[in-house]
Design a protein around this motif. Sequence first.
Motif, PDB file in Angstrom:
ATOM      1  N   ALA A 132       0.838  -1.194   0.000  1.00  0.00           N
ATOM      2  CA  ALA A 132       0.000   0.000   0.000  1.00  0.00           C
ATOM      3  C   ALA A 132       0.878   1.251   0.000  1.00  0.00           C
ATOM      4  CB  ALA A 132      -0.925   0.002   1.205  1.00  0.00           C
ATOM      5  N   LEU A 133       0.320   2.347  -0.496  1.00  0.00           N
ATOM      6  CA  LEU A 133       1.055   3.607  -0.474  1.00  0.00           C
ATOM      7  C   LEU A 133       1.040   4.251   0.910  1.00  0.00           C
ATOM      8  CD1 LEU A 133      -0.001   5.318  -3.838  1.00  0.00           C
ATOM      9  CD2 LEU A 133       1.996   3.879  -3.383  1.00  0.00           C
ATOM     10  N   PHE A 134      -0.054   4.095   1.662  1.00  0.00           N
ATOM     11  CA  PHE A 134      -0.191   4.828   2.912  1.00  0.00           C
ATOM     12  C   PHE A 134       0.928   4.466   3.878  1.00  0.00           C
ATOM     13  CE2 PHE A 134      -2.573   0.961   4.031  1.00  0.00           C
ATOM     14  CZ  PHE A 134      -2.126   0.701   5.319  1.00  0.00           C
ATOM     15  N   GLY A 135       1.380   5.477   4.596  1.00  0.00           N
ATOM     16  CA  GLY A 135       2.450   5.291   5.562  1.00  0.00           C
ATOM     17  C   GLY A 135       3.844   5.316   4.969  1.00  0.00           C
ATOM     18  N   GLY A 136       3.937   5.411   3.635  1.00  0.00           N
ATOM     19  CA  GLY A 136       5.236   5.417   2.984  1.00  0.00           C
ATOM     20  C   GLY A 136       5.724   6.822   2.681  1.00  0.00           C
ATOM     21  N   THR A 137       6.891   6.883   2.068  1.00  0.00           N
ATOM     22  CA  THR A 137       7.492   8.153   1.668  1.00  0.00           C
ATOM     23  C   THR A 137       7.596   8.193   0.157  1.00  0.00           C
ATOM     24  OG1 THR A 137       8.782   8.362   3.710  1.00  0.00           O
ATOM     25  CG2 THR A 137       9.562   9.590   1.791  1.00  0.00           C
ATOM     26  N   MET A 138       7.156   9.278  -0.431  1.00  0.00           N
ATOM     27  CA  MET A 138       7.224   9.452  -1.877  1.00  0.00           C
ATOM     28  C   MET A 138       7.995  10.718  -2.185  1.00  0.00           C
ATOM     29  SD  MET A 138       3.464   8.162  -3.127  1.00  0.00           S
ATOM     30  CE  MET A 138       4.056   7.921  -4.795  1.00  0.00           C
ATOM     31  N   ALA A 139       8.909  10.629  -3.141  1.00  0.00           N
ATOM     32  CA  ALA A 139       9.707  11.786  -3.556  1.00  0.00           C
ATOM     33  C   ALA A 139       9.265  12.220  -4.938  1.00  0.00           C
ATOM     34  CB  ALA A 139      11.188  11.436  -3.570  1.00  0.00           C
ATOM     35  N   ILE A 140       9.035  13.513  -5.087  1.00  0.00           N
ATOM     36  CA  ILE A 140       8.695  14.096  -6.379  1.00  0.00           C
ATOM     37  C   ILE A 140       9.882  14.946  -6.806  1.00  0.00           C
ATOM     38  CG2 ILE A 140       7.078  15.537  -7.651  1.00  0.00           C
ATOM     39  CD1 ILE A 140       5.012  14.946  -5.463  1.00  0.00           C
ATOM     40  N   VAL A 141      10.493  14.564  -7.913  1.00  0.00           N
ATOM     41  CA  VAL A 141      11.668  15.281  -8.406  1.00  0.00           C
ATOM     42  C   VAL A 141      11.212  16.190  -9.542  1.00  0.00           C
ATOM     43  CG1 VAL A 141      14.006  15.068  -9.302  1.00  0.00           C
ATOM     44  CG2 VAL A 141      13.086  13.289  -7.782  1.00  0.00           C
ATOM     45  N   GLY A 142      11.240  17.497  -9.273  1.00  0.00           N
ATOM     46  CA  GLY A 142      10.669  18.485 -10.177  1.00  0.00           C
ATOM     47  C   GLY A 142       9.334  18.935  -9.642  1.00  0.00           C
ATOM     48  N   LEU A 143       9.237  20.212  -9.279  1.00  0.00           N
ATOM     49  CA  LEU A 143       8.006  20.712  -8.655  1.00  0.00           C
ATOM     50  C   LEU A 143       7.381  21.824  -9.480  1.00  0.00           C
ATOM     51  CD1 LEU A 143       8.953  20.713  -4.874  1.00  0.00           C
ATOM     52  CD2 LEU A 143       7.408  19.147  -6.061  1.00  0.00           C
ATOM     53  N   GLY A 144       7.435  21.663 -10.814  1.00  0.00           N
ATOM     54  CA  GLY A 144       6.702  22.573 -11.689  1.00  0.00           C
ATOM     55  C   GLY A 144       5.234  22.198 -11.686  1.00  0.00           C
ATOM     56  N   ALA A 145       4.558  22.479 -12.787  1.00  0.00           N
ATOM     57  CA  ALA A 145       3.121  22.229 -12.859  1.00  0.00           C
ATOM     58  C   ALA A 145       2.801  20.753 -12.655  1.00  0.00           C
ATOM     59  CB  ALA A 145       2.585  22.712 -14.205  1.00  0.00           C
ATOM     60  N   ILE A 146       3.595  19.864 -13.271  1.00  0.00           N
ATOM     61  CA  ILE A 146       3.330  18.431 -13.131  1.00  0.00           C
ATOM     62  C   ILE A 146       3.606  17.965 -11.709  1.00  0.00           C
ATOM     63  CG2 ILE A 146       4.136  16.139 -13.809  1.00  0.00           C
ATOM     64  CD1 ILE A 146       4.481  17.239 -16.647  1.00  0.00           C
ATOM     65  N   GLY A 147       4.767  18.335 -11.169  1.00  0.00           N
ATOM     66  CA  GLY A 147       5.103  17.908  -9.820  1.00  0.00           C
ATOM     67  C   GLY A 147       4.093  18.385  -8.793  1.00  0.00           C
ATOM     68  N   ALA A 148       3.636  19.632  -8.938  1.00  0.00           N
ATOM     69  CA  ALA A 148       2.644  20.166  -8.003  1.00  0.00           C
ATOM     70  C   ALA A 148       1.325  19.409  -8.122  1.00  0.00           C
ATOM     71  CB  ALA A 148       2.429  21.652  -8.266  1.00  0.00           C
ATOM     72  N   ALA A 149       0.951  19.059  -9.351  1.00  0.00           N
ATOM     73  CA  ALA A 149      -0.293  18.314  -9.552  1.00  0.00           C
ATOM     74  C   ALA A 149      -0.189  16.908  -8.986  1.00  0.00           C
ATOM     75  CB  ALA A 149      -0.637  18.271 -11.038  1.00  0.00           C
ATOM     76  N   VAL A 150       0.988  16.290  -9.105  1.00  0.00           N
ATOM     77  CA  VAL A 150       1.199  14.970  -8.512  1.00  0.00           C
ATOM     78  C   VAL A 150       1.079  15.057  -6.996  1.00  0.00           C
ATOM     79  CG1 VAL A 150       2.901  13.144  -8.110  1.00  0.00           C
ATOM     80  CG2 VAL A 150       2.619  14.098 -10.401  1.00  0.00           C
ATOM     81  N   ALA A 151       1.701  16.069  -6.394  1.00  0.00           N
ATOM     82  CA  ALA A 151       1.654  16.227  -4.939  1.00  0.00           C
ATOM     83  C   ALA A 151       0.224  16.381  -4.452  1.00  0.00           C
ATOM     84  CB  ALA A 151       2.493  17.428  -4.528  1.00  0.00           C
ATOM     85  N   LYS A 152      -0.556  17.169  -5.148  1.00  0.00           N
ATOM     86  CA  LYS A 152      -1.955  17.398  -4.755  1.00  0.00           C
ATOM     87  C   LYS A 152      -2.730  16.090  -4.716  1.00  0.00           C
ATOM     88  CE  LYS A 152      -6.023  20.073  -6.174  1.00  0.00           C
ATOM     89  NZ  LYS A 152      -6.528  21.058  -7.171  1.00  0.00           N
ATOM     90  N   ARG A 153      -2.470  15.226  -5.683  1.00  0.00           N
ATOM     91  CA  ARG A 153      -3.209  13.966  -5.752  1.00  0.00           C
ATOM     92  C   ARG A 153      -2.700  12.937  -4.756  1.00  0.00           C
ATOM     93  NH1 ARG A 153      -3.832  16.984  -9.713  1.00  0.00           N
ATOM     94  NH2 ARG A 153      -5.636  16.853 -11.114  1.00  0.00           N
ATOM     95  N   LEU A 154      -1.394  12.938  -4.494  1.00  0.00           N
ATOM     96  CA  LEU A 154      -0.845  11.952  -3.582  1.00  0.00           C
ATOM     97  C   LEU A 154      -1.140  12.266  -2.124  1.00  0.00           C
ATOM     98  CD1 LEU A 154       2.651  11.228  -5.170  1.00  0.00           C
ATOM     99  CD2 LEU A 154       0.643   9.732  -5.138  1.00  0.00           C
ATOM    100  N   ALA A 155      -1.427  13.518  -1.815  1.00  0.00           N
ATOM    101  CA  ALA A 155      -1.655  13.908  -0.427  1.00  0.00           C
ATOM    102  C   ALA A 155      -2.790  13.106   0.203  1.00  0.00           C
ATOM    103  CB  ALA A 155      -1.947  15.406  -0.344  1.00  0.00           C
ATOM    104  N   GLY A 156      -3.774  12.735  -0.599  1.00  0.00           N
ATOM    105  CA  GLY A 156      -4.906  11.978  -0.076  1.00  0.00           C
ATOM    106  C   GLY A 156      -4.588  10.538   0.275  1.00  0.00           C
ATOM    107  N   PHE A 157      -3.384  10.070  -0.053  1.00  0.00           N
ATOM    108  CA  PHE A 157      -3.013   8.689   0.233  1.00  0.00           C
ATOM    109  C   PHE A 157      -2.289   8.530   1.567  1.00  0.00           C
ATOM    110  CE2 PHE A 157      -3.760   8.530  -4.295  1.00  0.00           C
ATOM    111  CZ  PHE A 157      -4.325   7.269  -4.486  1.00  0.00           C
ATOM    112  N   ASP A 158      -2.229   9.593   2.357  1.00  0.00           N
ATOM    113  CA  ASP A 158      -1.591   9.544   3.674  1.00  0.00           C
ATOM    114  C   ASP A 158      -0.134   9.116   3.568  1.00  0.00           C
ATOM    115  OD1 ASP A 158      -1.331   9.770   6.432  1.00  0.00           O
ATOM    116  OD2 ASP A 158      -2.073   7.740   6.814  1.00  0.00           O
TER     117      ASP A 158
END
Length: 320
Positions: A132-158
């Motif tokens: 499962a994703l929850f409880g893990g650590t995820m790294a986003i390399v590049g925080l432009g429009a795509i990276g920010a959009a990925v972060a927004k969606r992953l936040a709901g996975f705890d």
Amino acid sequence: MRLLIGFDQYPLDPFHDLLPGWDVARTTPDRFAELGVDADVLCPIAARVDAGLIAAGRCGLVQQFGVGLENVDIDAATAAGVLVSRLPGDVTGNADSVAELAVLLALALSRRLDGARQALRDRQWAQPVGRALFGGTMAIVGLGAIGAAVAKRLAGFDVRLLGVREHPELGGPPEVGQVVGTDRLLDVLGEADVVVSGLTFGEHNRNFFDAAAFAAMKPGALFVNVARGGLVDEAALLAALESGHIAGAGLDVHAVEPADPASPLVNHPNVIATPHVAGVTEQMMQRSVIAFTDNLKRYEAGEPLLWTVNSEGAQRRPQR
């Protein structure tokens, strides 16, 4: 005004409807330079706009149908008075579309989707064991429009979110708990269960994810690339997968496109590969056509353009 599009599978009807009076044509990337000399506006998509085409042609604008400009010689265009413009991902919905596929690939790899489907065909039950994703650590390399959009969606996975970007002083979206510079890349890779690449590509960061980067990743980590294939040393990634150090990779982009379906990387059992479709959604296409044609109308009217990446000094003017 003549527009040439460097992709022969794009439908032309929307352009004809929104650009009345324009001569709109499309071609394969290999014939783009030959036919592009007679165009006022070039839309390369997957084709190249090099110094030779700029010098031989009459175009005054290179308008990309998307974000990527790695195939455009911007310096040569600027010297010739040719404007270069892109469509930002946060305007067209491209970033949101790409982010959705990044999450899809992360989930499919974590839950071993291919293995689960095979287990069903083999009449197995409650196998394989996924992560499962929850409880893990995820790294986003590049925080432009795509990276920010990925972060927004992953936040709901705890999950715990870490970010890496070239200019860490710019910070990041509120969902990302820590943002560091690329000089700290290896440290962050060592903490992440899943790494998502959302970097903008250029020659300065070709093979950004190299053997050292994959060696620094946490044993059993997953790697997802929805940015550009040139960011990854594919031989190094394959070696990391073969050794088992990297448990899986989700690749929507490839060093050479279209990707070779017979390549060892694409065919690796722990790779989920797609043919650069992350941004290809109905919503993105609709928004992009409108933004694209609106900018061309500005150019035809002699008005300031949006989203240019070079100077609006001395310019070649459109043919009237």
